[in-house]
Design an enzyme around this catalytic site. Structure first.
Site, PDB file in Angstrom:
ATOM      1  N   ASP A 161     -51.831 -27.974 -29.842  1.00  0.00           N
ATOM      2  CA  ASP A 161     -51.283 -27.814 -31.549  1.00  0.00           C
ATOM      3  C   ASP A 161     -52.276 -27.606 -32.717  1.00  0.00           C
ATOM      4  OD1 ASP A 161     -50.811 -30.067 -34.045  1.00  0.00           O
ATOM      5  OD2 ASP A 161     -53.280 -30.390 -34.155  1.00  0.00           O
ATOM      6  N   SER A 183     -47.476 -33.018 -35.012  1.00  0.00           N
ATOM      7  CA  SER A 183     -49.331 -32.690 -35.072  1.00  0.00           C
ATOM      8  C   SER A 183     -50.112 -33.968 -35.267  1.00  0.00           C
ATOM      9  CB  SER A 183     -49.079 -31.484 -35.945  1.00  0.00           C
ATOM     10  OG  SER A 183     -50.484 -31.223 -36.807  1.00  0.00           O
ATOM     11  N   LYS A 187     -52.751 -36.146 -31.917  1.00  0.00           N
ATOM     12  CA  LYS A 187     -54.909 -35.956 -32.298  1.00  0.00           C
ATOM     13  C   LYS A 187     -54.759 -37.207 -31.836  1.00  0.00           C
ATOM     14  CE  LYS A 187     -54.850 -33.177 -35.953  1.00  0.00           C
ATOM     15  NZ  LYS A 187     -54.043 -32.204 -36.096  1.00  0.00           N
TER      16      LYS A 187
END
Length: 441
Positions: A161, A183, A187
């Site tokens: 990413d 994106s 995470k």
């Protein structure tokens, strides 16, 4: 499998297979596929879009590109919160303690800010001695014992990413729903949470300026979470003006302390209660949002929230006496009022401009190497819908440089739109997005 064929397939509007997505993400992360081919694919995705399955597969491939944090040693359902960013967004400093005090484990991985103000870590470092540096074993032990710990994001979290975003940033391919959602969620998923509450901002100070796009982004992220087995809820919230009154690191921490004492701004309190309620429901500590809200309100009233903040600060090496004596926080050399040039009602406050005015003072980083001045920032005294008299203070600037203070003052005055006709304040919560669909308020 050839990258050329994958680019042409997406250029022609066809659906990429899971294997093709994994091939290009893995190859690019390892440096085996050149920038120019991935740039071409990003542009093809930008125009031809990705469906929900492709988006989920892209997210999963980015998660698998690096370290996946295993939080299974932490007891209970780990619920994470993510905000898409805004001005004066201090929610983590309030939400973490009240949700932890309700028994939901908060294992938060946070970053440093590159923008208007510092990130959550920078703000917490306003407490003398506070540190996020600790072994993962200590991090988990703190969550099991205290129900809360805040750590720094590892550099190896979703590296694909990071690499793809840097490329999108310079090839005009950032603004695509699948790529944005993937994106953010890559995470969050790699961080190990069992469930995720998303605070999706909308308005002048948000990444998504219009409401429909914000709902669309929230739905995309909720669908990704659902696809990979993470219970996910999106809350759409207003960012047409800064959240709360304070913009700046130590100033925001003081405001968070006020809010935990039940004396904070109404909008910041409302947002924390709303997001926290969904976290408690996902963490199975309440049957519904109404019951959860009552629990959280009681935690604030009883002082359990403020006590939990002290526990967090002390457990991570900080000085907890700052919570009781906020005069210990860094203090600037200049405190100056900003006054209204006319009578009227506040119609709008350009949140981005207020953020930049704080950045000018030194509250944020213009580059990764910039030092943050924890003491500086802005406290607003008037928000949308408020009446203001000519010469009345609309904001206070906290600065350590007279020239920067003057520049910031000019920006704040321009950011305020004051009109003659009465203005109604906008609702803060715009709606909720779950796996079952959208509810607009």
């Amino acid at each position: 499998m050839r990258m050329y064929d994958i680019i042409m397939k997406k250029r022609n509007g066809e659906e990429l297979t899971t294997q093709e997505i994994n091939f290009f993400v893995e190859g690019y992360t390892k440096g085996e596929i050149p920038d120019y081919q991935v740039s071409a694919l990003m542009m093809a995705i930008y125009f031809q879009k990705m469906n929900k399955r492709e988006t989920a597969d892209l997210t999963k491939a980015m998660v698998d590109s690096g370290e996946i944090i295993d939080l299974s040693a932490i007891e209970g359902i780990k619920v994470d919160k993510h905000s898409t960013g805004g001005v004066g967004d201090t929610t983590t400093l309030i939400l973490g303690p009240i949700v932890a005090a309700a028994g939901v484990p908060v294992a938060k991985m946070s970053g440093r800010g590159l923008g208007h103000t510092g990130g959550t870590i920078d703000k917490l470092e306003s407490f003398d001695g506070f540190s996020v540096e600790m072994p993962i074993e200590k991090f988990m032990q703190n969550v099991n014992e205290k129900k809360i710990a805040i750590g720094g994001q590892t550099a190896n979290l979703a590296p694909a990413d990071k690499k793809l975003y840097a490329l999108r940033d310079v090839t005009a391919t950032v603004d695509n729903m699948s790529l944005i959602a993937g994106s953010i969620m890559s995470k969050k998923i790699a961080s190990g949470a069992d469930a995720i509450v998303l605070d999706v901002k909308t308005g002048s100070g948000a990444f998504m300026k219009d409401e429909n796009s914000s709902f669309e982004l929230a739905q995309e992220m909720v669908d990704i979470g659902t696809h990979v087995g993470r219970n996910t809820v999106g809350v759409i919230t207003d960012m047409d003006q800064p959240l709360g009154f304070a913009v700046g690191n130590a100033l925001e921490v003081k405001e968070a302390i006020d809010t935990l004492r039940g004396e904070g701004p109404a909008d910041l309190t409302e947002l924390c209660l709303t997001l926290g309620s969904h976290m408690l429901v996902l963490g199975e500590k309440a049957k519904n949002a109404e019951e959860a809200r009552e629990i959280l309100e009681d935690i604030i009233k009883s002082g359990k929230g403020i006590a939990k903040l002290k526990e967090l600060v002390e457990a991570q090496g900080g000085n907890p006496t700052y919570v009781d004596d906020t005069s210990l926080f860094p203090i600037p050399s200049i405190v100056e009022p900003v006054v209204a040039a006319e009578d009227g009602y506040v119609k709008g406050i350009k949140a981005d401009d207020i953020g930049i005015a704080a950045l000018v003072l030194g509250a944020g980083r213009e580059t990764k190497e910039s030092d943050i001045d924890l003491a500086v920032g802005i406290v607003l005294h008037k928000k949308i819908g408020d009446f203001v008299k000519k010469g009345e203070t609309i904001a206070t600037i906290y600065a350590n440089d007279a020239k920067k203070q003057k520049t910031s003052e000019e920006m704040i005055i321009k950011a305020y739109d004051i009109v003659e006709e009465e203005i109604k304040a906008k609702p803060l919560i715009k709606g909720i997005v779950t796996k079952d669909g959208i509810t607009k308020f």
